[in-house]
Scaffold this active site. Structure first.
Site, PDB file in Angstrom:
ATOM      1  NE  ARG A 106      -3.388   2.449   2.757  1.00 50.99           N
ATOM      2  CZ  ARG A 106      -4.602   2.715   2.284  1.00 50.99           C
ATOM      3  NH1 ARG A 106      -5.235   1.794   1.578  1.00 50.99           N
ATOM      4  NH2 ARG A 106      -5.186   3.868   2.498  1.00 50.99           N
ATOM      5  CG  HIS A 133      -8.003   1.191  -3.366  1.00 54.34           C
ATOM      6  ND1 HIS A 133      -7.535   0.044  -2.752  1.00 54.34           N
ATOM      7  CD2 HIS A 133      -8.435   2.004  -2.355  1.00 54.34           C
ATOM      8  CE1 HIS A 133      -7.688   0.156  -1.442  1.00 54.34           C
ATOM      9  NE2 HIS A 133      -8.220   1.330  -1.185  1.00 54.34           N
ATOM     10  CD  GLN A 136     -12.822   0.499  -0.908  1.00 58.89           C
ATOM     11  OE1 GLN A 136     -12.079   0.593   0.058  1.00 58.89           O
ATOM     12  NE2 GLN A 136     -14.121   0.227  -0.775  1.00 58.89           N
ATOM     13  CG  ASP A 229     -12.049   8.328  -2.514  1.00 59.08           C
ATOM     14  OD1 ASP A 229     -12.034   8.241  -1.272  1.00 59.08           O
ATOM     15  OD2 ASP A 229     -11.042   8.125  -3.217  1.00 59.08           O
ATOM     16  CB  CYS A 272     -13.489   3.728  -0.440  1.00 58.23           C
ATOM     17  SG  CYS A 272     -12.672   5.293  -0.773  1.00 58.23           S
ATOM     18  NE  ARG A 300     -10.629  -2.894   0.967  1.00 63.60           N
ATOM     19  CZ  ARG A 300      -9.599  -2.126   1.355  1.00 63.60           C
ATOM     20  NH1 ARG A 300      -9.830  -0.951   1.944  1.00 63.60           N
ATOM     21  NH2 ARG A 300      -8.351  -2.502   1.128  1.00 63.60           N
TER      22      ARG A 300
END
Length: 314
Positions: A106, A133, A136, A229, A272, A300
């Site tokens: 990440r 991502h 996600q 987001d 998210c 997730r």
């Protein structure tokens, strides 16, 4: 599905069938968790978790998913390893590949992730880069399946910064799922051209629809789901460009007026997380009955668990 030993850099690395396989496995492991069934499919597996960017959901999801399946997850932040500084990414990858069965990354640059994949010799999973991502997006579509049922033709509208990692991965995932996805953003914040091109290829196979719109009121009519987001990525908070982006994106806030204008009282709201309430979404919508953000956050873990099993199970 032959996903064992495979890495996940972007959702374009997998086929539509493999995408749905991961979702089916996600629903299965979620039911197992609810029924307190723990098959321990990854006993004696060791996973490195490399974090250039911190996270609540990602770290917790990988740790819990690994533990549930009998694996060990080792957290490594920028202070724990000489990542790209005293030691090259290439050399770090070759060391970690000898010690671990899989690596989560990440961070910032997609190139760093690609180097880990090239030199480690073990599965590497993208848990967020500046461009993508994918874990996600798997959780996003799983949540939509739970709340909306069959997703073929369902309309999902993403409002805000269409050029960010979440929008890119959501586009790919929605096209695999056969949805009608609208990216509603200023013209200057449209998604990456290459990703648009790849999504249009997917559309020919799945019958999905990909559209772009600058006007929220035009985009959201009959939407089954609204998604947003944060407008500013981690580490950008003090940038002049970031402040200008906030001004640019203000018309794309999801609020009661926008939600009502969908003309669908059951429109799902997704985010998210973390959310900056009062910026990209109002408190009223975030806490409303239409909001599924915490189901999405839980998912997730289930989708990550499915990914670990699919790529590492003996």
């Amino acid at each position: 599905m032959k996903l064992k030993g495979r890495s996940l850099s972007t959702l374009l690395d997998i086929s539509q069938n493999e995408f749905f396989y991961l979702l089916e496995l996600s629903h299965k492991v979620k039911k197992e968790k609810r029924d307190r069934i723990f098959p321990k499919r990854l006993i004696n597996k060791n996973i490195a978790l490399i974090f250039e960017k911190s996270s609540t959901r990602t770290r917790s999801s990988f740790v819990v998913a690994a533990h549930d399946e009998g694996a060990n997850a080792e957290f490594l932040n920028r202070n724990d390893i000489h990542f790209g500084k005293k030691e090259s990414v290439k050399d770090t990858a070759r060391v970690l590949g000898r010690l671990f069965d899989g690596i989560m990354f990440r961070g910032f640059e997609q190139k760093t992730l690609e180097d880990l994949i090239q030199y480690s010799g073990v599965p590497v999973w993208n848990a967020l880069t500046d461009d993508h991502h994918p874990t996600q997006a798997l959780a996003d579509i799983m949540t939509c399946q739970e709340k909306l049922g069959n997703l073929k033709g369902k309309k999902i509208v993403y409002l805000g910064d269409g050029a960010n990692n979440v929008a890119h991965s959501l586009m790919i995932a929605s096209c695999y799922a056969g949805m009608h996805i609208v990216i509603c953003s200023p013209e200057s914040r449209r998604p990456n051209d290459f990703i648009i091109k790849e999504c249009l290829k997917i559309n020919k196979e799945t019958g999905s629809i990909l559209e772009f719109e600058t006007s929220p009121m035009n985009a959201i009519i009959d939407a089954d789901c609204l998604y947003t987001d944060v407008w500013i990525s981690m580490g950008e908070e003090e940038n002049k460009e970031a402040k200008e982006r906030i001004e640019l994106l203000k018309p794309y806030q999801i609020n009661s007026e926008i939600m009502a204008a969908t003309k669908n009282k059951n429109t799902l709201f997704l985010h998210c997380l973390p959310a900056i309430k009062g910026m990209e979404v109002t408190e009223e919508i975030f806490e409303s009955m239409n909001s599924a953000v915490f189901d999405q956050a839980e998912n997730r873990m289930h989708t990550i668990k499915a990914l670990l099993i699919a790529t590492m199970q003996d």
